[in-house]
Design a protein around this motif. Structure first.
Motif, PDB file in Angstrom:
ATOM      1  N   MET A   1       0.752  -1.313   0.217  1.00 11.97           N
ATOM      2  CA  MET A   1      -0.042  -0.006   0.041  1.00 11.97           C
ATOM      3  C   MET A   1       0.648   1.091  -0.112  1.00 11.97           C
ATOM      4  SD  MET A   1      -3.083  -1.002  -0.192  1.00 11.97           S
ATOM      5  CE  MET A   1      -4.020   0.645   0.556  1.00 11.97           C
ATOM      6  N   ALA A   2       2.052   1.203   0.874  1.00 16.92           N
ATOM      7  CA  ALA A   2       2.767   2.337   0.837  1.00 16.92           C
ATOM      8  C   ALA A   2       3.251   2.698  -0.656  1.00 16.92           C
ATOM      9  CB  ALA A   2       3.963   2.376   1.771  1.00 16.92           C
ATOM     10  N   PHE A   3       3.926   1.495  -1.250  1.00 13.24           N
ATOM     11  CA  PHE A   3       4.702   1.836  -2.402  1.00 13.24           C
ATOM     12  C   PHE A   3       3.341   2.169  -3.493  1.00 13.24           C
ATOM     13  CE2 PHE A   3       6.128   0.568  -6.598  1.00 13.24           C
ATOM     14  CZ  PHE A   3       7.338   1.062  -6.539  1.00 13.24           C
ATOM     15  N   GLY A   4       2.291   1.712  -3.359  1.00 14.01           N
ATOM     16  CA  GLY A   4       1.234   1.969  -4.334  1.00 14.01           C
ATOM     17  C   GLY A   4       0.879   3.164  -4.202  1.00 14.01           C
ATOM     18  N   SER A   5       0.897   3.931  -3.203  1.00 11.72           N
ATOM     19  CA  SER A   5       0.328   5.291  -2.806  1.00 11.72           C
ATOM     20  C   SER A   5       1.365   6.129  -3.292  1.00 11.72           C
ATOM     21  CB  SER A   5       0.195   5.396  -1.052  1.00 11.72           C
ATOM     22  OG  SER A   5      -0.817   4.618  -0.741  1.00 11.72           O
ATOM     23  N   ARG A   6       2.535   6.010  -3.180  1.00  9.19           N
ATOM     24  CA  ARG A   6       3.828   6.854  -3.559  1.00  9.19           C
ATOM     25  C   ARG A   6       3.432   6.811  -5.176  1.00  9.19           C
ATOM     26  NH1 ARG A   6       7.932   8.550  -0.812  1.00  9.19           N
ATOM     27  NH2 ARG A   6       8.043   8.148   1.762  1.00  9.19           N
ATOM     28  N   LEU A   7       3.283   5.654  -5.731  1.00  7.76           N
ATOM     29  CA  LEU A   7       3.472   5.724  -6.977  1.00  7.76           C
ATOM     30  C   LEU A   7       2.131   6.515  -7.743  1.00  7.76           C
ATOM     31  CD1 LEU A   7       4.752   4.354  -9.697  1.00  7.76           C
ATOM     32  CD2 LEU A   7       3.096   2.346  -9.283  1.00  7.76           C
ATOM     33  N   ASN A   8       0.941   6.405  -6.872  1.00  9.52           N
ATOM     34  CA  ASN A   8      -0.333   7.263  -7.294  1.00  9.52           C
ATOM     35  C   ASN A   8       0.194   8.513  -7.099  1.00  9.52           C
ATOM     36  OD1 ASN A   8      -2.038   5.220  -8.280  1.00  9.52           O
ATOM     37  ND2 ASN A   8      -2.552   4.793  -6.195  1.00  9.52           N
ATOM     38  N   GLN A   9       0.698   9.048  -6.324  1.00 12.60           N
ATOM     39  CA  GLN A   9       1.210  10.596  -5.826  1.00 12.60           C
ATOM     40  C   GLN A   9       2.147  11.165  -6.737  1.00 12.60           C
ATOM     41  OE1 GLN A   9       2.111  10.501  -1.879  1.00 12.60           O
ATOM     42  NE2 GLN A   9       0.132   9.831  -1.349  1.00 12.60           N
ATOM     43  N   GLY A  10       2.637  10.266  -7.629  1.00 13.46           N
ATOM     44  CA  GLY A  10       4.069  10.480  -8.544  1.00 13.46           C
ATOM     45  C   GLY A  10       5.094  11.155  -7.559  1.00 13.46           C
ATOM     46  N   ARG A  11       5.528  10.204  -6.695  1.00 11.54           N
ATOM     47  CA  ARG A  11       6.542  10.658  -5.694  1.00 11.54           C
ATOM     48  C   ARG A  11       7.508   9.610  -5.706  1.00 11.54           C
ATOM     49  NH1 ARG A  11       6.400  11.787  -0.756  1.00 11.54           N
ATOM     50  NH2 ARG A  11       4.654  10.672  -0.224  1.00 11.54           N
ATOM     51  N   VAL A  12       7.698   8.434  -6.615  1.00 15.64           N
ATOM     52  CA  VAL A  12       8.434   7.555  -6.646  1.00 15.64           C
ATOM     53  C   VAL A  12       9.786   7.852  -6.997  1.00 15.64           C
ATOM     54  CG1 VAL A  12       9.170   5.215  -7.499  1.00 15.64           C
ATOM     55  CG2 VAL A  12       6.765   5.893  -6.738  1.00 15.64           C
TER      56      VAL A  12
ATOM     57  N   ASP B   1       8.569   3.659   5.438  1.00  7.63           N
ATOM     58  CA  ASP B   1       7.896   4.760   6.353  1.00  7.63           C
ATOM     59  C   ASP B   1       6.591   4.875   6.333  1.00  7.63           C
ATOM     60  OD1 ASP B   1      10.668   4.814   7.115  1.00  7.63           O
ATOM     61  OD2 ASP B   1      10.933   6.858   5.879  1.00  7.63           O
ATOM     62  N   ASN B   2       6.168   5.272   7.504  1.00  9.79           N
ATOM     63  CA  ASN B   2       4.589   5.590   7.263  1.00  9.79           C
ATOM     64  C   ASN B   2       4.220   6.615   6.166  1.00  9.79           C
ATOM     65  OD1 ASN B   2       1.814   5.193   8.628  1.00  9.79           O
ATOM     66  ND2 ASN B   2       2.052   7.630   8.784  1.00  9.79           N
ATOM     67  N   ILE B   3       3.191   6.290   5.545  1.00  7.82           N
ATOM     68  CA  ILE B   3       2.817   7.364   4.401  1.00  7.82           C
ATOM     69  C   ILE B   3       1.446   7.744   4.542  1.00  7.82           C
ATOM     70  CG2 ILE B   3       2.545   5.587   2.559  1.00  7.82           C
ATOM     71  CD1 ILE B   3       3.276   7.640   0.560  1.00  7.82           C
ATOM     72  N   SER B   4       0.922   9.131   3.965  1.00 12.85           N
ATOM     73  CA  SER B   4      -0.510   9.450   4.173  1.00 12.85           C
ATOM     74  C   SER B   4      -0.889   9.439   2.742  1.00 12.85           C
ATOM     75  CB  SER B   4      -0.407  10.743   4.929  1.00 12.85           C
ATOM     76  OG  SER B   4      -0.140  10.479   6.248  1.00 12.85           O
ATOM     77  N   ASN B   5      -2.192   9.238   2.491  1.00 13.03           N
ATOM     78  CA  ASN B   5      -2.494   9.315   1.144  1.00 13.03           C
ATOM     79  C   ASN B   5      -4.059   9.743   1.128  1.00 13.03           C
ATOM     80  OD1 ASN B   5      -2.434   8.819  -1.838  1.00 13.03           O
ATOM     81  ND2 ASN B   5      -3.905   7.251  -1.397  1.00 13.03           N
ATOM     82  N   PHE B   6      -4.230  10.805   0.464  1.00 14.08           N
ATOM     83  CA  PHE B   6      -5.593  11.717   0.252  1.00 14.08           C
ATOM     84  C   PHE B   6      -5.980  11.465  -1.327  1.00 14.08           C
ATOM     85  CE2 PHE B   6      -3.407  13.470   3.579  1.00 14.08           C
ATOM     86  CZ  PHE B   6      -4.071  13.779   4.767  1.00 14.08           C
ATOM     87  N   ALA B   7      -7.247  10.495  -1.391  1.00 14.73           N
ATOM     88  CA  ALA B   7      -7.668  10.375  -2.630  1.00 14.73           C
ATOM     89  C   ALA B   7      -9.051  10.864  -3.006  1.00 14.73           C
ATOM     90  CB  ALA B   7      -7.581   8.661  -2.851  1.00 14.73           C
ATOM     91  N   THR B   8      -9.066  11.549  -4.148  1.00 18.74           N
ATOM     92  CA  THR B   8     -10.431  11.868  -4.607  1.00 18.74           C
ATOM     93  C   THR B   8     -10.760  11.047  -5.879  1.00 18.74           C
ATOM     94  OG1 THR B   8      -9.869  14.285  -3.880  1.00 18.74           O
ATOM     95  CG2 THR B   8     -11.633  14.144  -5.490  1.00 18.74           C
ATOM     96  N   LYS B   9     -11.859  10.384  -5.895  1.00 21.33           N
ATOM     97  CA  LYS B   9     -12.233   9.581  -6.996  1.00 21.33           C
ATOM     98  C   LYS B   9     -13.694   9.667  -7.375  1.00 21.33           C
ATOM     99  CE  LYS B   9     -11.916   4.678  -8.030  1.00 21.33           C
ATOM    100  NZ  LYS B   9     -11.592   3.214  -7.376  1.00 21.33           N
ATOM    101  N   LEU B  10     -13.831   9.835  -8.727  1.00 17.95           N
ATOM    102  CA  LEU B  10     -14.841  10.226  -9.425  1.00 17.95           C
ATOM    103  C   LEU B  10     -15.302   8.779 -10.600  1.00 17.95           C
ATOM    104  CD1 LEU B  10     -17.498  11.824  -9.961  1.00 17.95           C
ATOM    105  CD2 LEU B  10     -16.207  12.959 -12.071  1.00 17.95           C
ATOM    106  N   GLU B  11     -16.487   7.962 -10.061  1.00 21.85           N
ATOM    107  CA  GLU B  11     -16.339   6.765 -10.770  1.00 21.85           C
ATOM    108  C   GLU B  11     -17.935   6.816 -11.513  1.00 21.85           C
ATOM    109  OE1 GLU B  11     -15.221   2.897  -8.530  1.00 21.85           O
ATOM    110  OE2 GLU B  11     -16.099   4.228  -7.307  1.00 21.85           O
TER     111      GLU B  11
END
Length: 435
Positions: A80-91, A105-115
């Motif tokens: 989840m941590a690696f995927g969150s960084r990848l979605n945030q474009g910070r890898v 390390d602990n990572i925070s992720n804030f996601a806005t989604k429209l389906e």
């Protein structure tokens, strides 16, 4: 003077109230009002509105389903941590260090989604929509038939009101006739020409008429209250009075009346069979492929209310239910059985309706014959009373014989009015069954 003034004011008030108690009304006015205010008819129309509201649910077969969400989370799960960084474009290259991948390390992720999900082809839903439309049409036809029945009830209640007023009129005429005869008898008794028993006989007759007259006036109020009930109103101590009098309605009957196949209640039954056919087709269509489109737009960041990285997803899905544990097959059998039951009920109802029409036709003929017989009996009773009255005035008849003749005359007039009411009611019911 003060008491006289109070009495005068009270008398004026009560006279106004009594004047307000009687309201004249025509049959056409009642028929127009009942379609707007009758509670049973309102319930039938509300059933149609409920069916229309349920039908709106079928719009989901062609309208998109749109969902929006905002999700906040924190994690040190490696995937989840690696995927969150990848979605945030910070890898970066350092993030591929095995030690960081295994122990991030602990990572925070804030996601806005429209389906968005867009139905394209779902044949079972198409048939369900058609079945819902047929159901709505059937309930609308049923409401029309209910309206016809309520109008028949109003016409019948109006004729009951006419009969009640006719009975009051007949009894008041009989009372006046009896009081006139009583006056003559009282004079004869004072002159010693008749016995006390003749006077008593007349007093009993007057009391009897008074009792019947009170009963007839109660029937007037009862018939009036029932009409107010059909109108969905409170009588508020008002009494209705018909503008038309009770009259014989001439009508030419068929020799062999036939059931109208397009009668509204039969149409409603036919619509129910059509709805079952569509539900069977809907159940069968669940084995057909379904085609739906889907898409989403997503925005991510490691800070709240920031949207530095975004992406989208678009696709088509073709799917079909190969085997559902015979659920759809069982559903088909259920609808087929219910359709056979409904078809049998329609046959039974059709036969019963034809029997009712035949019976109603005979009732009209019997009532018509009764009208003719009671009319002849009334004419004979009037003639018999006229003869006895003339002979009584000449001293050739007893007062008891005159009293019997007068009683017979008034009773035959009541019977004649009752026969007209029964005929008109039977005729209205026959017309209701034919239409």
């Amino acid at each position: 003077m003060k008491r006289v003034l109070i009495f005068t004011i009270a008398l004026s008030f009560f006279s106004k109230v009594s004047a307000q108690e009687t309201i004249t009304v025509s049959k056409e006015e009642l028929l127009q009002k009942v379609t707007e205010k009758n509670l049973q008819l309102k319930l039938a129309n509300q059933e149609v509105e409920v069916a229309k509201a349920e039908l709106l649910q079928t719009r989901a077969m062609y309208l998109p389903n749109v969902n929006a969400s905002y999700t906040a989370m924190t994690t040190n799960n490696p995937l989840m941590a690696f995927g969150s960084r990848l979605n945030q474009g910070r890898v970066t290259m350092q993030d591929f260090d095995p030690s960081k991948l295994n122990n991030p390390d602990n990572i925070s992720n804030f996601a806005t989604k429209l389906e968005v999900q867009q139905p394209i082809y779902n044949q079972d839903m198409v048939y369900q929509k058609k079945a819902g439309q047929v159901k709505t049409d059937a309930l609308a036809i049923k409401a029309e038939r209910t309206s016809d029945y309520i109008k028949f009830e109003v016409a019948k209640a109006y004729m009951q009101l006419q009969l009640a007023y006719k009975a009051v009129e007949t009894l008041e005429n009989a009372k006046n006739t009896t009081l006139a005869n009583k006056k003559v008898i009282d004079n004869y008794f004072k002159n010693g020409m008749i016995q006390k028993s003749d006077v008593l006989y007349m007093d009993v007759r007057v009391s009897e008429i008074e009792s019947h007259l009170q009963f007839a006036k109660s029937n007037v109020r009862n018939a009036s209250d029932y009409i107010y009930f059909l109108l969905g109103e409170d009588s508020n101590n008002h009494i209705l009075k018909p503008t038309e009098k009770l009259d014989y309605q001439s009508y030419m009957l068929e020799e062999t009346p036939k059931l109208n196949a397009s009668r509204k209640d039969l149409q409603a039954y036919e619509k129910s069979l059509e709805a079952y056919d569509l539900m069977i087709k809907s159940s069968k269509s669940k084995f057909l492929p379904r085609l739906n489109a889907f898409g989403s737009f997503e925005m991510y960041d490691n800070k709240p209310y920031q949207f530095d990285s975004s992406g989208y997803l678009l696709g088509l899905q073709l799917s079909w239910n190969v085997f559902d544990g015979l659920k759809s097959k069982s559903e088909q059998e259920k609808y087929k059985t219910e359709r056979i039951k409904a078809e049998t009920e329609l046959q039974q109802y059709t036969q019963q309706s034809q029997l009712e029409i035949n019976k109603a036709s005979r009732q009209v003929k019997d009532a018509d014959n009764k009208v003719n017989l009671t009319k002849q009996a009334l004419e004979q009773a009037k003639e018999a009373y006229r003869i006895r009255k003339n002979r009584y005035d000449q001293g050739l008849e007893k007062s008891s014989d005159l009293l019997v003749a007068e009683t017979m005359m008034s009773q035959k007039e009541l019977d004649y009015n009752q026969a007209i009411f029964e005929y008109n009611t039977a005729l209205e019911y026959f017309k209701f069954l034919k239409n």
